[in-house]
Design an enzyme around this catalytic site. Sequence first.
Site, PDB file in Angstrom:
ATOM      1  N   ARG A  25       0.846  -1.209   0.000  1.00  0.00           N
ATOM      2  CA  ARG A  25       0.000   0.000   0.000  1.00  0.00           C
ATOM      3  C   ARG A  25       0.877   1.254   0.000  1.00  0.00           C
ATOM      4  O   ARG A  25       0.497   2.281  -0.540  1.00  0.00           O
ATOM      5  CB  ARG A  25      -0.945  -0.005   1.217  1.00  0.00           C
ATOM      6  N   ASP A  33      -5.376  18.650 -15.418  1.00  0.00           N
ATOM      7  CA  ASP A  33      -5.631  17.299 -15.916  1.00  0.00           C
ATOM      8  C   ASP A  33      -5.043  17.239 -17.331  1.00  0.00           C
ATOM      9  O   ASP A  33      -5.538  17.883 -18.249  1.00  0.00           O
ATOM     10  CB  ASP A  33      -7.134  17.027 -15.918  1.00  0.00           C
ATOM     11  N   LYS A  44      -5.955   6.026 -20.205  1.00  0.00           N
ATOM     12  CA  LYS A  44      -6.125   6.538 -21.556  1.00  0.00           C
ATOM     13  C   LYS A  44      -4.809   6.416 -22.347  1.00  0.00           C
ATOM     14  O   LYS A  44      -4.348   5.314 -22.549  1.00  0.00           O
ATOM     15  CB  LYS A  44      -6.625   7.979 -21.485  1.00  0.00           C
TER      16      LYS A  44
HETATM   17  C1  LIG Z   1     -11.016   9.143 -17.941  1.00  0.00           C
HETATM   18  C2  LIG Z   1     -10.685  10.458 -17.407  1.00  0.00           C
HETATM   19  C3  LIG Z   1     -10.590  10.692 -16.033  1.00  0.00           C
HETATM   20  C4  LIG Z   1     -10.887   9.623 -15.009  1.00  0.00           C
HETATM   21  O1  LIG Z   1      -9.984   8.573 -15.091  1.00  0.00           O
HETATM   22  P1  LIG Z   1     -10.344   7.046 -14.720  1.00  0.00           P
HETATM   23  O2  LIG Z   1      -9.041   6.370 -14.924  1.00  0.00           O
HETATM   24  O3  LIG Z   1     -11.417   6.603 -15.654  1.00  0.00           O
HETATM   25  O4  LIG Z   1     -10.801   7.040 -13.303  1.00  0.00           O
HETATM   26  C5  LIG Z   1     -10.217  11.958 -15.610  1.00  0.00           C
HETATM   27  N1  LIG Z   1      -9.968  12.957 -16.496  1.00  0.00           N
HETATM   28  C6  LIG Z   1     -10.065  12.763 -17.814  1.00  0.00           C
HETATM   29  C7  LIG Z   1      -9.766  13.895 -18.739  1.00  0.00           C
HETATM   30  C8  LIG Z   1     -10.432  11.521 -18.333  1.00  0.00           C
HETATM   31  O5  LIG Z   1     -10.526  11.349 -19.649  1.00  0.00           O
END
Ligand SMILES: *Cc1c(COP(=O)(O)O)cnc(C)c1O
Length: 377
Positions: A46, A168, A193
């Site tokens: 963890r 992000d 992604k």
């Molecule tokens: C998919 C996504 C998230 C969330 O990520 P997960 O891995 O699905 O929890 C956050 N920000 C963006 C821009 C995303 O495309």
Amino acid sequence: MDFETLCIHPVKKIKDAAGAIATPIYQSATFAHPGLDESTGYDYTRQQNPTREQLEYVVAGLEGADDAIAYASGMAAITVFMELFAPGDHIVAADDLYGGTHRLFGCISSKNGLVFSYAETTQQIIAAVRPETKAIFLETPTNPMMRVFDIAAVAEAVRGRDILVIVDNTFLTPYYQKPLLLGADVVVHSGSKYLSGHNDTLAGILCIKGTALAEKLRFITKTTGSALAPFDSFLLIRGIKTLAIRMDRQQQTAIRIAEWLSEQKQIATVNYPGLRTHPDYELSNRQASGFGAMISFSVKDAGLVSRVLGRVNVIRYAESLGGTETLITYPMLQTHADIPESERLRKGIDNRLLRLSVGLESTSDLIADLAQAIESL
Ligand SMILES: *Cc1c(COP(=O)(O)O)cnc(C)c1O
């Protein structure tokens, strides 16, 4: 060393006596101590795990961060970041956020006493800052409208104040955009992604500037327990080795598809920052070294939407993005279903908008698939 090389050979590496070329998967929950007050550097997964640590070295190196921490998903990473704040703290957020982030802020962080203001443009973000503001949360380009915020202008406006700027960077990845070098304090990724890139795992990463902030976030992480598992860490390490070449090709195909879509009589608008007609083309060009491979577009006739989603063949109708497979989604009913209707419509996320994540199939197969899906019956 160049970015492509650092994707494969990070400067900082974990110790490995065997000389393994691929990072071993340390599938162990716990680690033995050589003796009292002695440690191998690892005690419980963890907190630390060698495979995850290797991934964190790779991503920190690519983003220019002092530290990076890997989580079980992008949402887990953002949730840990929000634990930095206390009731009454004010956060300014871009209003065209990933649906899950919007839900976290609106349903959970707000319940915990955090106060949010949403803003649509760089100027509005800066104007929304108050004395009690503790953070600014940006996503650029935005999802699904592909609008661009000026990261450096926002960071500059709050410089010297106790306000964290978090970006992000899921859509562009550090290959095209490095928010920390533009003045941001923290970068968040959904590693599900482009970083993993194969639609086969979930992951999230926080990339942090400053060791004091990194220590706080590591403390929250080990306490709340949402760190990424060793096997998934391995998948990300493997995915990132081909990040640059995938992004290059996916973008190249996206440009051709965006241009092709713009010429079709059934299509009303195409939102892609790489098109000269996009309102943020110049800013995007200045801030990032590429435009990525995400496109949204409106069909003229809403009746076409269900036909397209039912008829695509090479392209799959599925959520998510950034992987080898080209995916199409209907933001109104999927990623943005939880956003109040009036707000959604104001942003242009209506019953005619579709979002395309361009993958690695051949450009001509993808265009042929779209052509047969939109052609009149
Ligand atoms: C998919 C996504 C998230 C969330 O990520 P997960 O891995 O699905 O929890 C956050 N920000 C963006 C821009 C995303 O495309």
